[in-house]
Write a protein that holds these residues in place. Structure first.
Motif, mmCIF file in Angstrom:
data_model
loop_
_atom_site.group_PDB
_atom_site.id
_atom_site.type_symbol
_atom_site.label_atom_id
_atom_site.label_comp_id
_atom_site.label_asym_id
_atom_site.label_seq_id
_atom_site.Cartn_x
_atom_site.Cartn_y
_atom_site.Cartn_z
ATOM 1 N N MET A 70 -36.989 5.984 53.259
ATOM 2 C CA MET A 70 -35.042 6.052 52.694
ATOM 3 C C MET A 70 -34.744 7.106 53.523
ATOM 4 O O MET A 70 -33.695 7.648 53.830
ATOM 5 N N THR A 71 -35.352 8.045 52.065
ATOM 6 C CA THR A 71 -34.410 9.388 52.163
ATOM 7 C C THR A 71 -34.298 9.823 53.380
ATOM 8 O O THR A 71 -33.529 10.568 53.435
ATOM 9 N N ALA A 72 -35.067 9.512 54.892
ATOM 10 C CA ALA A 72 -34.907 10.851 55.437
ATOM 11 C C ALA A 72 -34.029 9.928 56.385
ATOM 12 O O ALA A 72 -33.450 10.862 57.367
ATOM 13 N N LEU A 73 -34.063 8.862 56.228
ATOM 14 C CA LEU A 73 -33.125 8.079 57.398
ATOM 15 C C LEU A 73 -31.356 8.445 56.511
ATOM 16 O O LEU A 73 -30.562 8.850 57.490
ATOM 17 N N LEU A 74 -31.456 8.043 55.101
ATOM 18 C CA LEU A 74 -29.779 9.175 54.845
ATOM 19 C C LEU A 74 -30.312 10.304 55.282
ATOM 20 O O LEU A 74 -29.229 10.419 55.411
ATOM 21 N N LEU A 75 -31.016 11.100 54.874
ATOM 22 C CA LEU A 75 -30.642 12.760 55.177
ATOM 23 C C LEU A 75 -30.225 12.561 56.840
ATOM 24 O O LEU A 75 -29.430 13.731 57.410
ATOM 25 N N PHE A 76 -30.625 12.147 57.539
ATOM 26 C CA PHE A 76 -30.267 11.926 59.285
ATOM 27 C C PHE A 76 -29.153 11.037 59.032
ATOM 28 O O PHE A 76 -28.539 12.050 59.969
ATOM 29 N N ASP A 77 -28.566 10.383 58.478
ATOM 30 C CA ASP A 77 -27.664 10.377 58.747
ATOM 31 C C ASP A 77 -26.489 10.972 58.532
ATOM 32 O O ASP A 77 -25.116 10.917 59.234
ATOM 33 N N ILE A 78 -26.607 11.969 57.320
ATOM 34 C CA ILE A 78 -25.314 12.457 56.323
ATOM 35 C C ILE A 78 -25.586 13.385 57.582
ATOM 36 O O ILE A 78 -24.279 14.042 57.399
ATOM 37 N N ARG A 79 -26.436 14.083 57.985
ATOM 38 C CA ARG A 79 -26.442 15.271 58.884
ATOM 39 C C ARG A 79 -25.337 14.613 59.871
ATOM 40 O O ARG A 79 -24.677 15.802 60.780
ATOM 41 N N ARG A 80 -25.526 13.532 60.429
ATOM 42 C CA ARG A 80 -24.713 13.211 61.796
ATOM 43 C C ARG A 80 -23.289 13.104 60.826
ATOM 44 O O ARG A 80 -22.244 13.486 61.910
ATOM 45 N N ILE A 81 -23.124 13.046 60.411
ATOM 46 C CA ILE A 81 -21.964 12.391 59.743
ATOM 47 C C ILE A 81 -21.054 13.916 59.578
ATOM 48 O O ILE A 81 -19.780 14.227 59.721
ATOM 49 N N ALA A 82 -21.237 14.380 58.820
ATOM 50 C CA ALA A 82 -21.577 16.201 58.335
ATOM 51 C C ALA A 82 -20.858 16.847 59.480
ATOM 52 O O ALA A 82 -20.250 17.919 59.654
ATOM 53 N N ARG A 83 -21.729 16.748 60.815
ATOM 54 C CA ARG A 83 -21.353 16.859 61.650
ATOM 55 C C ARG A 83 -20.354 17.296 62.532
ATOM 56 O O ARG A 83 -19.663 17.831 63.733
ATOM 57 N N SER A 84 -19.228 15.643 62.733
ATOM 58 C CA SER A 84 -18.634 15.056 63.321
ATOM 59 C C SER A 84 -16.741 15.176 62.308
ATOM 60 O O SER A 84 -16.723 15.037 61.057
ATOM 61 N N PRO A 85 -16.179 16.401 62.701
ATOM 62 C CA PRO A 85 -15.466 17.036 62.310
ATOM 63 C C PRO A 85 -14.331 16.016 62.138
ATOM 64 O O PRO A 85 -13.269 15.705 61.825
ATOM 65 N N ARG A 86 -13.860 14.847 63.466
ATOM 66 C CA ARG A 86 -12.468 14.347 63.552
ATOM 67 C C ARG A 86 -13.225 13.003 62.382
ATOM 68 O O ARG A 86 -12.508 12.605 61.902
ATOM 69 N N PHE A 87 -14.182 12.849 62.205
ATOM 70 C CA PHE A 87 -14.820 11.876 61.432
ATOM 71 C C PHE A 87 -14.153 12.422 59.713
ATOM 72 O O PHE A 87 -13.827 11.539 59.183
ATOM 73 N N ALA A 88 -14.207 13.536 59.193
ATOM 74 C CA ALA A 88 -14.149 13.769 57.965
ATOM 75 C C ALA A 88 -12.641 13.805 58.223
ATOM 76 O O ALA A 88 -12.093 13.664 56.638
ATOM 77 N N LEU A 89 -11.673 14.351 59.240
ATOM 78 C CA LEU A 89 -10.837 14.581 59.002
ATOM 79 C C LEU A 89 -10.233 13.303 58.267
ATOM 80 O O LEU A 89 -8.612 14.042 57.705
ATOM 81 N N PHE A 90 -10.280 12.383 59.684
ATOM 82 C CA PHE A 90 -9.801 11.551 59.942
ATOM 83 C C PHE A 90 -9.883 10.206 57.916
ATOM 84 O O PHE A 90 -9.398 9.740 57.072
ATOM 85 N N THR A 91 -11.013 10.689 57.535
ATOM 86 C CA THR A 91 -11.420 9.645 56.133
ATOM 87 C C THR A 91 -10.956 10.479 55.317
ATOM 88 O O THR A 91 -11.173 10.021 54.481
ATOM 89 N N VAL A 92 -11.063 11.715 54.853
ATOM 90 C CA VAL A 92 -11.445 12.459 54.153
ATOM 91 C C VAL A 92 -9.750 13.469 53.744
ATOM 92 O O VAL A 92 -9.371 13.776 52.630
ATOM 93 N N GLY A 93 -9.110 13.337 55.267
ATOM 94 C CA GLY A 93 -8.123 14.342 55.176
ATOM 95 C C GLY A 93 -6.929 13.015 54.923
ATOM 96 O O GLY A 93 -6.224 13.804 54.228
ATOM 97 N N PHE A 94 -7.236 12.249 55.017
ATOM 98 C CA PHE A 94 -6.228 11.507 55.450
ATOM 99 C C PHE A 94 -5.459 11.329 53.743
ATOM 100 O O PHE A 94 -4.147 11.195 53.660
ATOM 101 N N PRO A 95 -6.335 10.623 53.034
ATOM 102 C CA PRO A 95 -6.237 10.532 51.859
ATOM 103 C C PRO A 95 -5.144 11.724 50.803
ATOM 104 O O PRO A 95 -4.850 11.292 50.260
ATOM 105 N N VAL A 96 -5.237 12.743 51.541
ATOM 106 C CA VAL A 96 -4.948 13.600 50.449
ATOM 107 C C VAL A 96 -3.881 14.075 50.823
ATOM 108 O O VAL A 96 -2.042 14.385 50.240
ATOM 109 N N VAL A 97 -3.313 13.868 52.476
ATOM 110 C CA VAL A 97 -2.320 14.487 52.970
ATOM 111 C C VAL A 97 -0.621 13.257 51.850
ATOM 112 O O VAL A 97 0.175 13.573 52.348
ATOM 113 N N PHE A 98 -1.414 11.601 52.593
ATOM 114 C CA PHE A 98 -0.963 10.616 52.023
ATOM 115 C C PHE A 98 -0.608 10.953 50.614
ATOM 116 O O PHE A 98 0.748 10.559 49.263
ATOM 117 N N PHE A 99 -1.082 11.558 49.406
ATOM 118 C CA PHE A 99 -1.006 11.634 48.203
ATOM 119 C C PHE A 99 -0.314 12.834 48.145
ATOM 120 O O PHE A 99 0.960 12.557 46.886
#
Lengths: 239, 305
Positions: free
Chosen positions: A1-30
């Motif tokens: 389970m931990t292995a799958l969690l780390l595997f998924d997190i690593r993939r998400i952390a590598r996706s700049p577009r994903f980070a920009l839209f999910t994390v960046g957008f609310p900041v701009v809104f704020f």
């Protein structure tokens, strides 16, 4: 389970577009909202900050969960079924991944609030605020996973956008619920997002979360959780 | 094939009266199959013969309509959870945004007793591109990554569904070399393929499926002999392939101008009728069929019936 969690997190952390839209957008809104309304009264910036942090966390959790739709489509889940990974392990790992991604979204808005918008709270209040808002995302993380289990790769983005907007708008994360028409205000009180923001404001005020809120949150978590499990089983049987 | 009790009980794979229906379609219609530990078995058959369905049921990915499946005496799910089975699925996907090492590492981490990711990658020949993302790999390279994930649990049984489908000649050669190294340690392999040469070269035993049933089961030589398939080549001026295909015993006609090749189940009967109907036939040659013709003869019997 931990292995799958780390595997998924690593993939998400590598996706700049994903980070920009999910994390960046609310900041701009704020920043926009805060500069327009933030000076309208004492505590206005803090009030907006809680709503936008909740929005950021909700958007991160839903988007992360809905990625499962694409994974199912390419046959990844079939591949995983050829391993000893148990069903609960898979589902818990997926919800945790959403929770992990929601945390920086939350923290970023808080940091921007503290350092650029003059929100000043004592350390205990900050801690309570982070904890309460983060745990409050749990039913939304389950909802995101449900979308991932129901949608196809093509429809996942649209479905999560609709869920995110509806939940955020009706839950009063963008504008106070009191400004919505009466019947919508009633709907708001049945949504986990409304209570997520309420819990945050309770933390600001130093009051305990309302019992109605806790019950509503728990009911959402239970119902979406059951639907996710039912859907996962059906997916497995059909494969 | 007659099996002794001990073989059945200790069988790597045992399918008894396996039936799988999808709606009204009988994808698998009564398959009995026992594979002893250490055997390398090829599952052959035309598209729609039930190969992939048989493999899905065998791996516990779908439940049979009726019949029993055991792997090493356990249910498929138990055998899979114990890491006894490694599988390379045709429709199982990999995630494009993960690297090879991450993917193989995940599989290696979830099994109770497993090969290290490095070892699995070395055996499957993917170590040199371990750091690359799956999305940047060729089809053949991806297949080898799947092979690495199948090897991760160090399984006793390896199930491969059309393993070399996207590979070039070189990739195929390397893949089978790796597979052979694995099988030489006494492990069991079941692979579905439509490359007859692969069955001929790498399998101890061939199981031929047709319309969801076992049409033939034996060594490559036995099946070639059992089919008694022959090919008649001749020149038959002025006669169309369609007319020739109506000659009794002929199952397939290939023509180029006057020259034709008739694949036959009964070459003696076909030859007599050919000469009776078309006395102008000349340059007649009859030769024994390889596995390919046997395959054709055995799999089209049903259609002729």
């Amino acid at each position: 389970m931990t292995a799958l969690l780390l595997f998924d997190i690593r993939r998400i952390a590598r996706s700049p577009r994903f980070a920009l839209f999910t994390v960046g957008f609310p900041v701009v809104f704020f920043l926009i909202f805060s500069n327009v309304y933030g000076r309208s009264g004492p505590g206005a910036a803090a009030y907006l900050m809680v709503g936008m942090a909740a929005f950021g966390a909700v958007s991160a959790a839903i988007n992360t969960g809905s990625r499962v739709a694409v994974e199912r489509q390419v046959g990844w889940n079939r591949q995983l079924r050829m391993t000893p990974l148990p069903t609960p392990g898979y589902l818990v790992s997926k919800v945790l991944a959403s929770m992990v991604v929601a945390l920086p979204a939350l923290l970023l808005v808080f940091l921007v609030g503290a350092f650029t918008q003059g929100v000043s709270l004592d350390a205990g209040t900050w801690l309570r605020l982070v904890l309460v808002c983060w745990l409050g995302v749990l039913p939304i993380a389950a909802l995101g996973l449900l979308i991932g289990m129901l949608a196809t790769g093509d429809s996942a983005q649209a479905m999560s956008a609709v869920a995110m907007m509806t939940m955020s708008l009706l839950g009063g994360l963008w504008v106070p619920v009191d400004l919505l028409p009466g019947f919508l205000a009633a709907v708001a009180r049945a949504l986990p997002t409304y209570w997520l923001a309420e819990f945050g404001r309770d933390a600001l005020a130093g009051t305990a979360p309302a019992a109605q809120g806790l019950v509503t949150m728990f009911a959402w978590l239970l119902v979406t959780g059951v639907l996710v499990i039912v859907r996962y089983r059906r997916d497995a049987a059909r494969a | 094939m007659q099996q002794t009790d001990t073989v059945v009980r200790g069988a790597a794979v045992s399918l008894q009266g396996l039936v799988k229906h999808y709606g009204g379609v009988r994808a698998v219609d009564g398959v009995d199959l026992t594979i002893a530990p250490g055997e390398v078995v090829a599952l052959l058959g035309p598209n729609g013969a039930g190969k992939s369905t048989t493999i899905d049921v065998l791996l516990g990915l779908s439940t049979p309509t009726s019949g029993a499946v055991t792997l090493f005496g356990r249910s498929p799910r138990e055998a899979v959870s114990a890491g006894l089975v490694g599988a390379m699925l045709q429709s199982g996907g990999l995630l494009e945004d993960a690297t090879v090492a991450e993917t193989v590492g995940l599989f290696s981490a979830v099994y109770p007793k497993s090969l290290s990711a490095a070892e699995a990658m070395r055996r499957a020949g993917v170590a040199e591109f371990a750091k690359r993302r799956i999305g940047s790999l060729s089809g053949g390279q991806r297949q080898r990554v799947r092979f690495a994930t199948a090897l991760a649990s160090d399984p006793d049984l390896l199930v491969l569904d059309e393993p070399t489908v996207a590979m070039d000649v070189e990739g195929r050669r390397e893949f089978w070399a790796a597979m052979r190294a694995y099988a030489s340690t006494g492990r069991t392999v079941l692979f579905a393929t439509h490359y007859l040469a692969e069955a001929e070269d790498y399998a101890d035993r061939v199981v031929l499926l047709r319309s969801g049933r076992v049409a033939a089961d034996g060594s490559v030589a036995e099946i070639g002999a059992r089919a008694a398939g022959r090919v008649i080549s001749a020149r038959v001026p002025g006669v169309s392939a369609a007319e020739l295909s109506t000659v009794a015993g002929v199952v397939d006609v290939q023509s180029r101008g006057d020259a034709v090749e008739l694949s036959c189940v009964d070459s003696d009967g076909a030859l007599r009728e050919l000469l009776a109907r078309y006395p102008q036939a000349m340059d007649i040659e009859v030769r024994g069929a390889g596995l390919e013709a046997a395959f054709l003869a055995l799999t089209s019997e049903g259609a002729a019936r």
